[in-house]
Design an enzyme around this catalytic site. Structure first.
Site, PDB file in Angstrom:
ATOM      1  N   LEU A 118       0.809  -1.219   0.000  1.00 44.87           N
ATOM      2  CA  LEU A 118       0.000   0.000   0.000  1.00 44.87           C
ATOM      3  C   LEU A 118       0.842   1.269   0.000  1.00 44.87           C
ATOM      4  O   LEU A 118       1.867   1.356   0.676  1.00 44.87           O
ATOM      5  CB  LEU A 118      -0.934  -0.007   1.219  1.00 44.87           C
ATOM      6  N   GLY A 171      -1.805   6.425  -2.477  1.00 41.63           N
ATOM      7  CA  GLY A 171      -2.983   6.323  -3.352  1.00 41.63           C
ATOM      8  C   GLY A 171      -4.022   5.408  -2.731  1.00 41.63           C
ATOM      9  O   GLY A 171      -5.205   5.756  -2.620  1.00 41.63           O
ATOM     10  N   HIS A 172      -3.561   4.227  -2.298  1.00 41.25           N
ATOM     11  CA  HIS A 172      -4.488   3.283  -1.654  1.00 41.25           C
ATOM     12  C   HIS A 172      -5.068   3.881  -0.368  1.00 41.25           C
ATOM     13  O   HIS A 172      -6.259   3.725  -0.081  1.00 41.25           O
ATOM     14  CB  HIS A 172      -3.755   1.995  -1.270  1.00 41.25           C
ATOM     15  N   GLY A 220      -9.290   3.587  -8.115  1.00 40.59           N
ATOM     16  CA  GLY A 220      -8.498   4.730  -8.558  1.00 40.59           C
ATOM     17  C   GLY A 220      -8.624   4.947 -10.063  1.00 40.59           C
ATOM     18  O   GLY A 220      -8.681   3.986 -10.834  1.00 40.59           O
ATOM     19  N   GLU A 221      -8.642   6.210 -10.457  1.00 41.99           N
ATOM     20  CA  GLU A 221      -8.589   6.527 -11.895  1.00 41.99           C
ATOM     21  C   GLU A 221      -7.242   6.126 -12.483  1.00 41.99           C
ATOM     22  O   GLU A 221      -7.099   6.048 -13.695  1.00 41.99           O
ATOM     23  CB  GLU A 221      -8.831   8.022 -12.100  1.00 41.99           C
ATOM     24  N   ASP A 266      -5.953   3.329 -12.716  1.00 44.41           N
ATOM     25  CA  ASP A 266      -6.214   2.178 -13.583  1.00 44.41           C
ATOM     26  C   ASP A 266      -7.542   2.455 -14.300  1.00 44.41           C
ATOM     27  O   ASP A 266      -8.579   1.891 -13.949  1.00 44.41           O
ATOM     28  CB  ASP A 266      -6.262   0.898 -12.740  1.00 44.41           C
ATOM     29  N   LEU A 323       1.505   7.467  -8.265  1.00 39.60           N
ATOM     30  CA  LEU A 323       1.919   6.462  -7.279  1.00 39.60           C
ATOM     31  C   LEU A 323       1.499   5.089  -7.773  1.00 39.60           C
ATOM     32  O   LEU A 323       0.379   4.917  -8.259  1.00 39.60           O
ATOM     33  CB  LEU A 323       1.258   6.746  -5.921  1.00 39.60           C
TER      34      LEU A 323
HETATM   35  P1  AMP Z   1      -3.702  -2.123  -6.884  1.00 40.03           P
HETATM   36  O1  AMP Z   1      -3.298  -2.533  -5.519  1.00 40.03           O
HETATM   37  O2  AMP Z   1      -2.584  -1.612  -7.722  1.00 40.03           O
HETATM   38  O3  AMP Z   1      -4.558  -3.146  -7.583  1.00 40.03           O
HETATM   39  O4  AMP Z   1      -4.645  -0.860  -6.678  1.00 40.03           O
HETATM   40  C1  AMP Z   1      -5.760  -0.915  -5.828  1.00 40.03           C
HETATM   41  C2  AMP Z   1      -6.614   0.298  -6.063  1.00 40.03           C
HETATM   42  O5  AMP Z   1      -5.846   1.465  -5.799  1.00 40.03           O
HETATM   43  C3  AMP Z   1      -7.096   0.405  -7.516  1.00 40.03           C
HETATM   44  O6  AMP Z   1      -8.422   0.912  -7.532  1.00 40.03           O
HETATM   45  C4  AMP Z   1      -6.138   1.400  -8.102  1.00 40.03           C
HETATM   46  O7  AMP Z   1      -6.656   2.104  -9.206  1.00 40.03           O
HETATM   47  C5  AMP Z   1      -5.925   2.327  -6.906  1.00 40.03           C
HETATM   48  N1  AMP Z   1      -4.708   3.094  -7.071  1.00 40.03           N
HETATM   49  C6  AMP Z   1      -3.472   2.631  -7.375  1.00 40.03           C
HETATM   50  N2  AMP Z   1      -2.608   3.646  -7.498  1.00 40.03           N
HETATM   51  C7  AMP Z   1      -3.314   4.784  -7.292  1.00 40.03           C
HETATM   52  C8  AMP Z   1      -2.995   6.169  -7.305  1.00 40.03           C
HETATM   53  N3  AMP Z   1      -1.765   6.600  -7.564  1.00 40.03           N
HETATM   54  N4  AMP Z   1      -3.977   7.048  -7.044  1.00 40.03           N
HETATM   55  C9  AMP Z   1      -5.249   6.629  -6.781  1.00 40.03           C
HETATM   56  N5  AMP Z   1      -5.606   5.340  -6.753  1.00 40.03           N
HETATM   57  C10 AMP Z   1      -4.657   4.428  -7.008  1.00 40.03           C
END
Ligand code: AMP
Length: 287
Positions: free
Chosen positions: A37, A40-41, A151-152, A154, A188
């Site tokens: 994490l 962003g998370h 998050g936007e 992805d 991030l």
């Molecule tokens: P992940 O752990 O990479 O699968 O991401 C989990 C959630 O966090 C997903 O909805 C991602 O889009 C979001 N996320 C990842 N990086 C960011 C970021 N820099 N800003 C906002 N949300 C993010």
């Protein structure tokens, strides 16, 4: 001292805690993550808690969204660090199933989509969104959230999941959260940990290049040529290769029409050394 957040590892235990919240008529927000994490998370988790009485953060590195040649084995994992970081967010529970709990022996169901799930990331990762949609459908049915926050960062994933919820009449709403960035603009990402110091210096060029394209795209006649130019700029900045630079409808991810109320999005994927970075921005001077 902050109370530690319960870490739940079985569907049965999750159902029990959710039932207790529902008995109190608490609304529930879910933030699905793959752990490692970062801010962003944590921003998503805080927003979830601000939107609902109860916030659940799931941590599950989902094997079915990785192809055999991808980074599943080396994907960063830090369970203790993640639990500690979530303490400051107000989250009420961490849902951390094992692979066996999520996919018991005999598991044989997959969600397969068209529309927003075709093209862009799917060209390089053909089974990725089927894995994402399937695990998110399971997470939605396990946690039964009112809202799930994504998050936007992805962006295609966000569109694919909104499409799934619409198409299958799933009883929740999907909310997108703006991308959290470093001060130099780099989005991030857990995968930023793979970058060398020199690559980290180069990385913000990706955001800069797509931001320039987004600012001018409504005025250009030849969008394909403008995307090709942006791609050349990204390679000139030090990236090895560009998988795509695309200008798309912000909802369907089909062709961009400046007159559409949906707006537009510039999306990019490029390789910096062995690390594949993705990013996207809204089109700023469209209709
Ligand atoms: P992940 O752990 O990479 O699968 O991401 C989990 C959630 O966090 C997903 O909805 C991602 O889009 C979001 N996320 C990842 N990086 C960011 C970021 N820099 N800003 C906002 N949300 C993010």
């Amino acid at each position: 001292m902050t109370d530690s957040i319960p870490v739940i590892r079985t569907v049965a235990a999750l159902r029990a805690i959710v039932a207790a919240w529902r008995a109190d008529r608490d609304a529930i927000a879910l933030v699905p993550t793959m752990g490692a994490l970062h801010n962003g998370h944590l921003t998503l988790a805080k927003m979830a808690k601000a939107r609902c009485q109860r916030a659940v953060v799931s941590i599950f590195v989902n094997p079915t969204q990785f192809a055999p040649n991808e980074d599943l084995a080396r994907y960063p994992r830090d369970e203790a660090g993640d639990v500690a970081k979530l303490a400051s967010t107000g989250a009420d529970a961490i849902w951390m199933p094992s692979v066996g709990e999520m996919y018991p022996d005999g598991f044989a169901t997959r969600i397969v989509q068209e529309g927003a799930a075709l093209g862009l990331e799917a060209v390089v990762r053909p089974h990725h969104f089927s894995g994402v949609a399937t695990v998110c459908c399971k997470l939605f049915s396990q946690v039964t959230p009112d809202i799930a926050m994504f998050g936007e960062k992805d962006y295609q994933q966000l569109c694919v999941l909104k499409q799934m919820v619409r198409d299958l009449n799933l009883p929740l709403s999907i909310e997108g959260v703006p991308t959290v960035r470093e001060t130099d603009g780099l989005a991030l990402s857990s995968r930023n940990a793979y970058l060398t110091a020199a690559q980290r210096q180069t990385a913000p060029a990706l955001y800069q290049a797509i931001s320039r394209l987004a600012a001018k795209v409504a005025d250009v006649d030849d969008i394909a040529a403008a995307c090709a130019e942006t791609s050349t700029e990204i390679v000139a900045a030090g990236f090895q290769s560009v998988d795509y630079v695309a200008v798309r409808d912000a909802v369907t991810l089909g062709d961009y029409d400046p007159r559409s109320a949906n707006g537009g999005r510039v999306l990019v994927a490029a390789r910096l050394g062995t690390t594949r970075l993705i990013d996207n921005v809204a089109i700023t001077n469209g209709a």
